[in-house]
Scaffold this active site. Structure first.
Site, short mmCIF file in Angstrom:
data_model
loop_
_atom_site.label_atom_id
_atom_site.label_comp_id
_atom_site.label_asym_id
_atom_site.label_seq_id
_atom_site.Cartn_x
_atom_site.Cartn_y
_atom_site.Cartn_z
N PRO A 1 47.17 30.28 50.64
CA PRO A 1 47.47 29.49 51.85
C PRO A 1 46.65 29.93 53.07
O PRO A 1 46.53 29.15 54.03
CB PRO A 1 48.95 29.76 52.08
CG PRO A 1 49.49 30.21 50.77
CD PRO A 1 48.36 30.92 50.07
N GLU B 1 21.85 23.10 57.56
CA GLU B 1 20.66 23.32 56.74
C GLU B 1 21.08 23.76 55.36
O GLU B 1 22.23 24.11 55.13
CB GLU B 1 19.73 24.36 57.37
CG GLU B 1 20.36 25.71 57.58
CD GLU B 1 19.38 26.72 58.20
OE1 GLU B 1 18.18 26.46 58.20
OE2 GLU B 1 19.85 27.76 58.68
N GLU C 1 25.97 16.27 51.39
CA GLU C 1 25.56 17.49 52.10
C GLU C 1 24.21 18.03 51.67
O GLU C 1 23.60 18.80 52.41
CB GLU C 1 26.64 18.57 51.93
CG GLU C 1 27.97 18.14 52.53
CD GLU C 1 28.95 19.28 52.70
OE1 GLU C 1 28.73 20.36 52.11
OE2 GLU C 1 29.93 19.09 53.43
N GLU D 1 30.50 14.77 47.71
CA GLU D 1 30.27 15.78 48.75
C GLU D 1 28.92 16.48 48.56
O GLU D 1 28.22 16.77 49.53
CB GLU D 1 31.41 16.80 48.76
CG GLU D 1 32.72 16.26 49.33
CD GLU D 1 32.69 16.12 50.86
OE1 GLU D 1 31.71 16.56 51.49
OE2 GLU D 1 33.67 15.56 51.40
N GLY E 1 30.97 20.94 49.83
CA GLY E 1 32.32 20.51 49.45
C GLY E 1 33.00 19.84 50.61
O GLY E 1 32.43 19.67 51.69
#
Lengths: 133, 133
Positions: free
Chosen positions: A77, A107, A60, A56, A40
């Protein structure tokens, strides 16, 4: 539009199953360097969130995916030590590609979704929500 | 955390049924001044999104509500003429309060959710998504 400073940031995280395992990445950078996380990252200006999560995951993990469903929105938050980040989380289905770690991921690890190890951020909570359907 | 400039903003919109009608507000400001919209607004720094939608509904309509379910995330970069705003949208149930227009809302209108008039932003699409359940 009000000032862009001092507002929450928007991120996406993706849940992808490959060979009956959940695809995770070992983080190569702080925060949570060395810990497992869902693939992400931040949503870019002008980018729909569904496109952001597909990008993403590709960057990745090397996998091409499509969004299957919205899992939830995670906005405590304190969930990211860098500041207030709202994560919009999707389940995705693999469509093509080959698993290969890229960009921020040191990895890739395929884990048992029913017994995940401790993960970065609130990603264990995200996995639990996803498993509940 | 990367710079806070040049990133999408996070907003919330709420779907509340009162007396079998959908609660909408007539916008008192641009953009879409004079048009109907769902109650909503920007998420503040440090505020969970569920708290933000309850706050916005209270400020604009006087109603106290609680979140029932996540309806969807709407992130077309063109959906808001002020810039890229990601709207996280919730169905809410009324718990208390009295309908009274406040803050950015010029007036409140209770509309038939099955035949909504043209609304601001992509709120007609949001209503359709909500009606599909």
């Amino acid at each position: 539009m009000p000032s862009d400073r001092g507002h929450p940031r928007v991120a996406v995280d993706g849940l992808v199953v490959h060979a009956d395992k959940l695809v995770t990445v070992r983080r190569g950078h702080d925060p949570f360097r060395g810990m497992l996380a869902l693939p992400g990252g931040f949503v870019e200006l002008g980018e729909p969130v569904e496109a952001a999560v597909v990008r993403e995951v590709r960057e990745e993990t090397g996998l091409e995916t499509r969004v299957v469903r919205l899992v939830g929105v995670f906005s405590d938050p304190m969930r990211d030590p860098r500041g207030h980040v709202v994560s919009i989380t999707y389940a995705l289905a693999e469509t093509a590609g080959v698993l290969i770690a890229g960009s921020d991921a040191a990895e890739i690890l395929l884990i048992d979704p029913e017994a995940p190890p401790p993960m970065a951020f609130d990603h264990n909570e995200i996995v639990r929500r996803w498993r509940r359907g």
